[in-house]
Design an enzyme around this catalytic site. Structure first.
Site, PDB file in Angstrom:
ATOM      1  N   GLU A 207       0.802  -1.230   0.000  1.00 47.24           N
ATOM      2  CA  GLU A 207       0.000   0.000   0.000  1.00 47.24           C
ATOM      3  C   GLU A 207       0.831   1.275   0.000  1.00 47.24           C
ATOM      4  O   GLU A 207       0.334   2.326  -0.376  1.00 47.24           O
ATOM      5  CB  GLU A 207      -0.933   0.009   1.219  1.00 47.24           C
ATOM      6  CG  GLU A 207      -1.868  -1.156   1.212  1.00 47.24           C
ATOM      7  CD  GLU A 207      -3.034  -0.974   2.162  1.00 47.24           C
ATOM      8  OE1 GLU A 207      -3.100   0.049   2.863  1.00 47.24           O
ATOM      9  OE2 GLU A 207      -3.887  -1.862   2.186  1.00 47.24           O
TER      10      GLU A 207
ATOM     11  N   GLU B  80      11.169  13.100   9.178  1.00 46.81           N
ATOM     12  CA  GLU B  80      12.549  12.858   9.572  1.00 46.81           C
ATOM     13  C   GLU B  80      12.926  11.408   9.286  1.00 46.81           C
ATOM     14  O   GLU B  80      12.119  10.496   9.475  1.00 46.81           O
ATOM     15  CB  GLU B  80      12.647  13.140  11.077  1.00 46.81           C
ATOM     16  CG  GLU B  80      13.979  12.890  11.703  1.00 46.81           C
ATOM     17  CD  GLU B  80      13.897  13.004  13.230  1.00 46.81           C
ATOM     18  OE1 GLU B  80      14.908  12.820  13.887  1.00 46.81           O
ATOM     19  OE2 GLU B  80      12.793  13.274  13.761  1.00 46.81           O
TER      20      GLU B  80
ATOM     21  N   ASP C 139      -2.102   0.422  15.570  1.00 47.15           N
ATOM     22  CA  ASP C 139      -1.394  -0.585  14.767  1.00 47.15           C
ATOM     23  C   ASP C 139      -0.020  -0.830  15.383  1.00 47.15           C
ATOM     24  O   ASP C 139       0.978  -1.000  14.698  1.00 47.15           O
ATOM     25  CB  ASP C 139      -1.266  -0.111  13.317  1.00 47.15           C
ATOM     26  CG  ASP C 139      -0.812  -1.227  12.387  1.00 47.15           C
ATOM     27  OD1 ASP C 139      -0.924  -2.412  12.753  1.00 47.15           O
ATOM     28  OD2 ASP C 139      -0.323  -0.921  11.272  1.00 47.15           O
TER      29      ASP C 139
ATOM     30  N   ASN D  10       6.070  -1.805  13.756  1.00 44.22           N
ATOM     31  CA  ASN D  10       5.953  -0.350  13.701  1.00 44.22           C
ATOM     32  C   ASN D  10       6.705   0.343  14.833  1.00 44.22           C
ATOM     33  O   ASN D  10       6.406   1.473  15.200  1.00 44.22           O
ATOM     34  CB  ASN D  10       4.483   0.073  13.676  1.00 44.22           C
ATOM     35  CG  ASN D  10       3.854  -0.243  12.324  1.00 44.22           C
ATOM     36  OD1 ASN D  10       4.534  -0.199  11.301  1.00 44.22           O
ATOM     37  ND2 ASN D  10       2.571  -0.576  12.331  1.00 44.22           N
TER      38      ASN D  10
ATOM     39  N   ASP E  90       4.602   4.799  11.785  1.00 47.95           N
ATOM     40  CA  ASP E  90       3.382   4.346  11.108  1.00 47.95           C
ATOM     41  C   ASP E  90       2.117   4.732  11.893  1.00 47.95           C
ATOM     42  O   ASP E  90       1.343   3.877  12.305  1.00 47.95           O
ATOM     43  CB  ASP E  90       3.458   2.817  10.905  1.00 47.95           C
ATOM     44  CG  ASP E  90       2.542   2.354   9.783  1.00 47.95           C
ATOM     45  OD1 ASP E  90       1.813   3.182   9.229  1.00 47.95           O
ATOM     46  OD2 ASP E  90       2.559   1.139   9.485  1.00 47.95           O
TER      47      ASP E  90
HETATM   48  N1  LIG Z   1      10.936   7.848   9.201  1.00 45.35           N
HETATM   49  C1  LIG Z   1      11.471   6.688   8.833  1.00 45.35           C
HETATM   50  N2  LIG Z   1      12.815   6.513   8.865  1.00 45.35           N
HETATM   51  C2  LIG Z   1      13.361   5.338   8.476  1.00 45.35           C
HETATM   52  N3  LIG Z   1      12.656   4.283   8.038  1.00 45.35           N
HETATM   53  C3  LIG Z   1      11.316   4.397   7.985  1.00 45.35           C
HETATM   54  C4  LIG Z   1      10.659   5.593   8.369  1.00 45.35           C
HETATM   55  N4  LIG Z   1       9.322   5.422   8.210  1.00 45.35           N
HETATM   56  C5  LIG Z   1       9.167   4.180   7.743  1.00 45.35           C
HETATM   57  N5  LIG Z   1      10.348   3.542   7.605  1.00 45.35           N
HETATM   58  C6  LIG Z   1      10.563   2.163   7.121  1.00 45.35           C
HETATM   59  O1  LIG Z   1       9.567   1.846   6.177  1.00 45.35           O
HETATM   60  C7  LIG Z   1       8.783   0.752   6.639  1.00 45.35           C
HETATM   61  C8  LIG Z   1       7.316   1.015   6.299  1.00 45.35           C
HETATM   62  O2  LIG Z   1       6.861   2.182   6.947  1.00 45.35           O
HETATM   63  P1  LIG Z   1       5.454   2.240   7.641  1.00 45.35           P
HETATM   64  O3  LIG Z   1       5.361   1.185   8.674  1.00 45.35           O
HETATM   65  O4  LIG Z   1       5.216   3.645   8.052  1.00 45.35           O
HETATM   66  O5  LIG Z   1       4.528   1.937   6.409  1.00 45.35           O
HETATM   67  P2  LIG Z   1       3.488   0.758   6.142  1.00 45.35           P
HETATM   68  O6  LIG Z   1       3.616  -0.354   7.129  1.00 45.35           O
HETATM   69  O7  LIG Z   1       3.524   0.459   4.709  1.00 45.35           O
HETATM   70  O8  LIG Z   1       2.238   1.564   6.459  1.00 45.35           O
HETATM   71  P3  LIG Z   1       0.744   1.133   6.276  1.00 45.35           P
HETATM   72  O9  LIG Z   1       0.748  -0.351   6.117  1.00 45.35           O
HETATM   73  O10 LIG Z   1       0.055   1.595   7.520  1.00 45.35           O
HETATM   74  O11 LIG Z   1       0.323   1.866   5.075  1.00 45.35           O
HETATM   75  C9  LIG Z   1       9.049   0.668   8.124  1.00 45.35           C
HETATM   76  O12 LIG Z   1       8.940  -0.638   8.603  1.00 45.35           O
HETATM   77  C10 LIG Z   1      10.451   1.172   8.250  1.00 45.35           C
HETATM   78  O13 LIG Z   1      11.352   0.120   8.021  1.00 45.35           O
HETATM   79 MG   LIG Z   2       4.078  -0.365   9.152  1.00 45.79          MG
END
Ligand SMILES: Nc1ncnc2c1ncn2[C@@H]1O[C@H](COP(=O)(O)OP(=O)(O)OP(=O)(O)O)[C@@H](O)[C@H]1O
Ligand SMILES: [Mg+2]
Length: 266
Positions: A63, A148, A192, A197, A209
């Site tokens: 996603e 950040e 979540d 996360n 997240d």
């Molecule tokens: N600010 C950040 N700095 C470094 N790495 C990050 C950061 N934000 C996210 N990540 C990396 O990206 C991965 C995915 O980010 P995040 O968990 O926010 O998205 P997601 O799980 O795809 O979100 P969702 O499923 O709710 O849409 C994290 O597990 C982490 O490894």
């Molecule tokens: Mg996530």
């Protein structure tokens, strides 16, 4: 205006903007991830000075995709881009509807995704103000969130899931202090929260997240909160014994932490 004319205007606009954010074309997944609307959004964020150059992929998911970027001063950034096409709108709606901050969301696919991103930004802002260890939010627009970068020398901090903690008790205590701040001061439920996360930065937790996060009086807040606590307890039982009730009541016992963040700054 004819469709052709509209398209050529858009092309001209894109050409004008194209020079402004470097690195986009170099990213391997670019063609797949950056549809036209997303490209425009990135150019807008670049023109406003938030992003200078996109430098690589941190994580590609179903996603959303997270990229490594830099601002004009060379500071590292994380740029999270939601894909409109593959988002689970039904699931998202459950975490938006009932949140008084988003009373008149557009119920189109795009509208829901844009609200989702705005919600993550707002949640990060509140959490950050409350002193919770989260990535500092920088900017958002449409389906793109700039924050950040958590990590060092371009290497992202690992997820809790991937790390063997050397001092799990201390890590857990700090994590619970942060979840308590999130609950008591920011008045948010993450919704979540899990080992996926939570990032580990020099043995300290950073909560990420926050897109699912809801205000404490959201109709499902209690259920989401109980599940968050259960996830934490389950995970840390690999290290030591943890009592669900004890953890739960520690987080919600807000005595002394009721104050708005401004209270502690003056
Ligand atoms: N600010 C950040 N700095 C470094 N790495 C990050 C950061 N934000 C996210 N990540 C990396 O990206 C991965 C995915 O980010 P995040 O968990 O926010 O998205 P997601 O799980 O795809 O979100 P969702 O499923 O709710 O849409 C994290 O597990 C982490 O490894
Ligand atoms: Mg996530």
């Amino acid at each position: 205006m004819s469709v052709d004319k509209k398209l050529s205007r858009l092309e001209a606009e894109l050409d004008k903007l194209r020079r402004r954010v470097r690195g986009v074309e170099d990213l391997k997944v670019a063609s797949e991830v950056f549809d036209r609307a997303t490209l425009l959004t990135l150019y807008e964020l670049a023109n406003k000075g938030y992003i200078d150059v996109m430098q690589g992929v941190i994580k590609t998911g179903k996603e959303s995709n997270v990229f490594f970027a830099r601002d004009r001063e060379g500071n590292p950034l994380a740029v999270k881009i939601h894909r409109v096409a593959t988002s689970d709108f039904k699931a998202m709606s459950r975490y938006i509807e009932g949140d008084p901050r988003f009373p008149k969301m557009r119920r189109t696919r795009r509208g829901i995704v844009y609200t989702w991103v705005r919600k993550e930004f707002k949640n990060l802002e509140r959490a950050h103000l409350a002193g919770v260890r989260v990535p500092r939010p920088v900017a958002f627009r449409n389906n793109v969130l700039v924050m950040e970068f958590v990590g060092r020398d371009g290497v992202p901090a690992p997820m809790l899931k991937q790390v063997e903690l050397s001092n799990p008790e201390e890590f857990f205590r700090e994590l619970l202090r942060n979840v308590r701040l999130l609950y008591c001061r920011a008045k948010l439920v993450h919704a979540d929260l899990s080992e996926y996360n939570i990032l580990v930065e020099e043995e300290r937790p950073v909560i990420i997240d926050l897109s699912s996060g809801v205000v404490r009086d959201h109709p499902h807040a209690q259920e989401f909160f109980d599940r968050d606590v259960a996830n934490l307890v389950r995970y840390f039982r690999r290290y030591f014994s943890v009592d669900y009730k004890e953890v739960h009541s520690y987080i919600v016992s807000c005595g002394g932490d009721h104050g708005v963040p401004e209270d502690s700054q003056g």
